[in-house]
Write an enzyme that holds these catalytic residues in place. Structure first.
Site, PDB file in Angstrom:
ATOM      1  CG  HIS A  27      -1.827  -1.171   1.304  1.00  0.00           C
ATOM      2  ND1 HIS A  27      -1.393  -2.423   1.699  1.00  0.00           N
ATOM      3  CD2 HIS A  27      -3.165  -1.295   1.040  1.00  0.00           C
ATOM      4  CE1 HIS A  27      -2.413  -3.265   1.672  1.00  0.00           C
ATOM      5  NE2 HIS A  27      -3.498  -2.602   1.283  1.00  0.00           N
ATOM      6  N   GLY A 116      -3.508  -3.358  11.592  1.00  0.00           N
ATOM      7  CA  GLY A 116      -3.939  -3.842  10.284  1.00  0.00           C
ATOM      8  C   GLY A 116      -5.445  -3.972  10.250  1.00  0.00           C
ATOM      9  N   PRO A 117      -6.037  -4.718  11.213  1.00  0.00           N
ATOM     10  CG  PRO A 117      -6.560  -6.589  12.482  1.00  0.00           C
ATOM     11  CD  PRO A 117      -5.418  -5.679  12.141  1.00  0.00           C
ATOM     12  CG  ASN A 184      -6.853   9.437   1.987  1.00  0.00           C
ATOM     13  OD1 ASN A 184      -7.980   8.964   1.869  1.00  0.00           O
ATOM     14  ND2 ASN A 184      -5.807   8.707   2.366  1.00  0.00           N
ATOM     15  CD  GLU A 405     -20.050  -5.941  25.042  1.00  0.00           C
ATOM     16  OE1 GLU A 405     -21.061  -6.189  25.718  1.00  0.00           O
ATOM     17  OE2 GLU A 405     -20.053  -5.143  24.074  1.00  0.00           O
ATOM     18  CG  PHE A 431     -22.116 -10.157  25.200  1.00  0.00           C
ATOM     19  CD1 PHE A 431     -23.056 -10.362  24.190  1.00  0.00           C
ATOM     20  CD2 PHE A 431     -22.574  -9.827  26.465  1.00  0.00           C
ATOM     21  CE1 PHE A 431     -24.419 -10.241  24.443  1.00  0.00           C
ATOM     22  CE2 PHE A 431     -23.925  -9.703  26.726  1.00  0.00           C
ATOM     23  CZ  PHE A 431     -24.858  -9.911  25.707  1.00  0.00           C
ATOM     24  CG  ASP A 463     -30.842 -13.379  30.738  1.00  0.00           C
ATOM     25  OD1 ASP A 463     -31.954 -12.908  31.029  1.00  0.00           O
ATOM     26  OD2 ASP A 463     -29.776 -12.917  31.178  1.00  0.00           O
ATOM     27  CG  HIS A 467     -28.132 -13.132  26.942  1.00  0.00           C
ATOM     28  ND1 HIS A 467     -28.880 -12.639  25.905  1.00  0.00           N
ATOM     29  CD2 HIS A 467     -27.733 -12.052  27.661  1.00  0.00           C
ATOM     30  CE1 HIS A 467     -28.953 -11.317  25.998  1.00  0.00           C
ATOM     31  NE2 HIS A 467     -28.256 -10.932  27.052  1.00  0.00           N
TER      32      HIS A 467
END
Length: 656
Positions: A27, A116-117, A184, A405, A431, A463, A467
């Site tokens: 890149h 990167g992520p 940009n 989270e 989660f 729940d 969950h």
């Protein structure tokens, strides 16, 4: 000839386009567009000593837009970080090189975090900045006083985690966090207007950040903007208006320059436009010397800091904290906790035994910093005596992360990378899917982050299936270099906490119950049996007829089944398996001794995936085949057939 700002920035541009071209991959656009901003930052503001990259009081620089890695690699070479050579840049994106496609923590000096992520670098930097603020509150500005700078792109700010990170940074008043936005107007698919119409500065204004715009190719404007934001009492976002691929006359300002080599003809044209008549990878001495002087500029500041450290009364404590070492009394503390659980067995949830364990550990290990994603009471993460970290007081050791989270997990990585703290954070196990990208980076980087995941099965009850994390354990066990612990009672919980805290290069996940469990470890031993990953909890008299394998809340069910089988003359061994990953590291003889040769039955209130390795070809699995349901926990265990009776029936069938 004296090197100018233009010369120094063009050195970055040239190295970036040359390395990408040589690799035929990469890149070039971002490094070429942000070269002016980076040159000003490193030469005028960033506090660092290239010869001592681990100096604790250095400013942190995070390239959140990690695809532009040649910007960072060029700077590390040019400023003279140890071990960096032109050959490293020529080996860009090649097997075994320091210069991976995206920056990889641990590959070479000067890379503060893996990025990167998109967006995670920003969220990790929030943890770094918060760690600095908390250490400053403990040790004072003479020993701890540094900024955290982040370069982000449009993609970083589109990612949802940027919202979580920005909100947390504002709430904690991280005024030494300065984010430089490569504004940009280009993404891979084309102009940003294809996918977004938001006013980003207004968004950050709404968080409570300080914001401003600068011309990303005007040295004086950039310098004035950073200088002004260093005086802010809020976190800062500077929108640096740039041209992606600056200097490439036919491709700059387009998506064509984002993620592909420029090509020989365009590189030749760019050299002419930039006034850079040098061969690929050639940096004239006067320009390289100017950059090396930048790398040496912080040496005197570091030496002054070292003198202050030598005079400080709390120097030894600070350096011990930064080392990440546990206190000498740690094992004794763990054994006291284990002894207490064994001596006074009670039917309680492992989320509660974890809380009891933390009540002692957080006092014994002052570097532990806890938190929860708005589930403090449910997770049991706020130990007795802990205090909140607030915008006005950073001397505490517990963070209210809010319902963030992903942001919490990324900030925990920042804490671990910065040094001085051992982070743990809690939420419900289901989660983990919100946190997975940050957990994955914990594992990839090899950092000590501890994830406290409660309500870990259908045992949470009413729940319901939204969950109830039936597939989550298997998915977390699939992440390399990660220990997933599922303790069966208080003793195992304490042992698993000990293992997590001792794992300096591995993140840990503690899978804990909502429902109360009958203790299974009633005799104290100083040996950490959970360290073996699996062990024989109960061995019958005589040869085994069947072996029952279980984790966590299902161990008590296996014990009940073994008793029923014994009443019918069937000899059943019970094996507790709190950590698959650690069991996998044991030698073959130990594994064989634990698993035995009798038919095996595995019991876990989750899907079967991952169990076949331990069951063998003829083993039987008792667990979940689909999602759960909403009902009291005992009704659910009966409904889904995870019962002692089901185990007994399966055992009889297995042994004929």
């Amino acid at each position: 000839m004296t090197a100018t700002h233009k010369d120094m920035a063009n050195a970055i541009r040239a190295l970036s386009m040359d390395a990408v071209q040589r690799a035929n991959s990469g890149h070039p656009g971002m490094p070429m567009g942000m070269a002016d901003v980076a040159s000003v930052l490193f030469s005028r503001f960033l506090k660092f000593d290239a010869a001592n990259p681990a100096w604790p009081d250095r400013d942190r620089f995070v390239l959140s837009a990690g695809h532009g890695s040649m910007l960072l690699y060029s700077l590390l070479y040019l400023t003279g970080y140890p071990g960096w050579t032109l050959e490293d840049l020529k080996a860009f994106r090649q097997l075994g090189s320091k210069t991976a496609g995206h920056p990889e923590y641990g590959h070479a000096a000067g890379i503060e975090t893996t990025t990167g992520p998109l967006g995670q670098g920003l969220a990790t930097a929030v943890g770094m900045a918060l760690a600095e603020r908390m250490l400053n509150a403990r040790y004072g500005s003479e020993l701890v006083d540094h900024a955290t700078y982040v370069i982000v792109g449009d993609g970083c700010l589109m990612e949802g985690v940027s919202h979580e990170a920005a909100g947390l940074a504002a709430r904690q008043n991280l005024c030494k966090l300065i984010v430089l936005w490569d504004d940009n107007d280009i993404t891979i698919d084309g102009a940003t207007e294809l996918s977004t119409c938001e006013d980003t500065l207004a968004r950050f204004d709404a968080y409570g950040w300080s914001t401003r715009r600068v011309d990303g190719h005007d040295r004086d404007d950039i310098e004035a903007g950073i200088a002004a934001e260093l005086q802010s009492d809020r976190p800062s976002l500077i929108a640096c208006k740039t041209i992606i691929g600056f200097g490439a006359p036919n491709k700059q300002g387009t998506s064509a320059v984002h993620g592909a080599p420029l090509g020989d003809e365009e590189i030749a044209a760019a050299r002419e436009v930039l006034g850079w008549p040098y061969a690929p990878f050639e940096i004239p001495d006067e320009i390289l010397n100017a950059w090396r002087a930048v790398g040496q500029r912080g040496g005197a500041i570091r030496e002054d800091w070292a003198e202050k450290l030598g005079r400080a009364k709390n120097a030894e404590r600070l350096m011990h904290t930064l080392s990440g070492a546990l206190p000498e009394s740690f094992d004794a503390t763990i054994n006291t906790i284990k002894q207490n659980f064994a001596d006074a067995p009670k039917k309680i949830a492992t989320r509660i035994t974890s809380k009891i364990t933390l009540d002692s550990l957080t006092k014994a290990v002052p570097s532990m910093v806890g938190g929860s994603a708005d589930l403090t009471g449910s997770n049991g993460t706020l130990a007795d005596g802990m205090a909140l970290v607030t915008p006005d007081n950073a001397t505490g050791n517990y963070i209210e992360y809010g319902v963030r989270e992903f942001g919490m997990a990324a900030a925990m990585n920042g804490f671990a990378l910065h040094g001085g703290f051992i982070p743990y954070g809690g939420t419900f196990l289901v989660f983990a899917d919100y946190m997975r990208p940050a957990i994955r980076l914990s594992a990839l980087m090899g950092v000590r982050a501890i994830y406290v995941m409660t309500h870990d099965s259908i045992g949470l009850g009413e729940d319901g299936p939204t969950h109830q994390p039936v597939e989550t354990l298997a998915s977390l066990r699939a992440i390399p270099n990660t220990c997933v612990f599922r303790p069966a009672d208080g003793v195992e919980t304490a042992e698993c906490w000990a293992l997590a805290l001792k794992a300096r290069t591995t993140p840990s996940i503690l899978s804990l119950t909502r429902q109360g469990l009958t203790p299974v470890r009633l005799k104290h031993t100083t040996q950490n049996l959970s360290a073996q990953g699996a062990y024989v909890l109960q061995e019958p008299d005589g040869a085994r007829d069947v072996t029952l394998l279980a984790t966590g809340s299902e161990v008590e069910i296996a014990m009940d089944a073994a008793k029923r089988l014994a009443d019918e003359g069937v000899r059943a061994a019970v094996v507790s398996m709190p950590c698959f990953e650690l069991f996998a590291t044991q030698d073959a003889a130990y594994q064989a001794g634990v698993l035995g040769t009798a038919p095996r039955i595995a019991i876990e209130a989750a899907v079967q995936q991952g169990w076949d390795r331990w069951l063998g070809n003829d083993g039987v699995f008792i667990g979940m085949n689909g999602f759960g349901a909403s009902a009291p926990a005992p009704d659910l265990y009966a409904h889904f057939g995870i019962t002692a009776k089901a185990i007994v029936d399966a055992a009889k069938s297995a042994i004929g």
